[in-house]
Write an enzyme that holds these catalytic residues in place. Sequence first.
Site, mmCIF file in Angstrom:
data_model
loop_
_atom_site.group_PDB
_atom_site.id
_atom_site.type_symbol
_atom_site.label_atom_id
_atom_site.label_comp_id
_atom_site.label_asym_id
_atom_site.label_seq_id
_atom_site.Cartn_x
_atom_site.Cartn_y
_atom_site.Cartn_z
ATOM 1 N N LYS A 158 94.610 18.874 9.614
ATOM 2 C CA LYS A 158 94.052 18.579 8.301
ATOM 3 C C LYS A 158 94.864 19.326 7.236
ATOM 4 C CE LYS A 158 89.493 18.590 10.496
ATOM 5 N NZ LYS A 158 88.196 19.295 10.594
ATOM 6 N N SER B 8 87.918 18.633 15.224
ATOM 7 C CA SER B 8 88.135 19.955 14.651
ATOM 8 C C SER B 8 89.595 20.372 14.738
ATOM 9 C CB SER B 8 87.272 20.977 15.409
ATOM 10 O OG SER B 8 87.567 22.295 15.015
ATOM 11 N N ASP C 81 83.037 21.037 5.904
ATOM 12 C CA ASP C 81 82.793 22.142 4.982
ATOM 13 C C ASP C 81 84.025 22.493 4.151
ATOM 14 O OD1 ASP C 81 83.880 25.093 6.382
ATOM 15 O OD2 ASP C 81 83.871 23.263 7.563
ATOM 16 N N ASP D 1 83.939 24.630 12.796
ATOM 17 C CA ASP D 1 83.947 25.961 12.186
ATOM 18 C C ASP D 1 83.455 25.920 10.746
ATOM 19 O OD1 ASP D 1 85.155 27.672 14.272
ATOM 20 O OD2 ASP D 1 86.893 26.363 14.023
ATOM 21 N N ASP E 218 82.929 18.213 11.813
ATOM 22 C CA ASP E 218 83.797 19.364 11.951
ATOM 23 C C ASP E 218 82.986 20.441 12.681
ATOM 24 O OD1 ASP E 218 86.055 21.092 11.416
ATOM 25 O OD2 ASP E 218 84.844 22.012 9.851
#
Length: 220
Positions: free
Chosen positions: A142, A109, A167, A10, A8
């Site tokens: 997601k 992402s 994260d 960010d 990922d």
Amino acid sequence: MLRAAIFDLDGLLIDSEAIWFETECEVFGSVGIKLTPEMGASTQGFRLDEVVAHWWQYQPWEGPTRDEIAQRLGTLVAERVASRAKALPGAVDAVRFARSRVEGLAIASATSDAIIHAALQRLGIAALFDVVHSAESEARGKPDPAVFLSAARMLGIVPGDCVVFEDSVNGVIAAKAAGMRCIAVPEAAQAADPRYAIADMRLRTLEALDARAWDAVTGA
């Protein structure tokens, strides 16, 4: 055996979550929506258009269209990432470590292509990735697993041979739904969320990624 690593972006590789929240507060505040940190965290892992749709459903506004708000938000975030975002602790070394261990390396992402490329250029690691894929081209973002499944397909590697670094809770859910192993690196404020328990491993920061952690996840 793991043959691919999917990262990922960010909040995992680049310290952009504060930029996102700052910009979301500014843009949504201009149409009368006041976001709290908890509200901002609730859409982590969403695509940009999904974030806008989410807050439109919460409180419809007058004036600019959803597309105009999404464009403004994306443009501002890309500009701010390119000018002042910083790598998170251990991020660049973790990417280089994974590159040395796998055949294929990808970014997958929820953010837009423009923001992804701004971030990778900022970090100086764009050349390390075989695939850079944004969920903006998927039907759903997601926690739907589509972005990870597409990245694996683009790498030519089956999902079961991939490990995802994430994260956000939404990202972890997506990775496990894709049938991939997952190393979660939650933000400190969210680390106690019990939903992270589905990850195969949790690290406090990417600085903790080493041969022992890698072997524990791969079963070596």
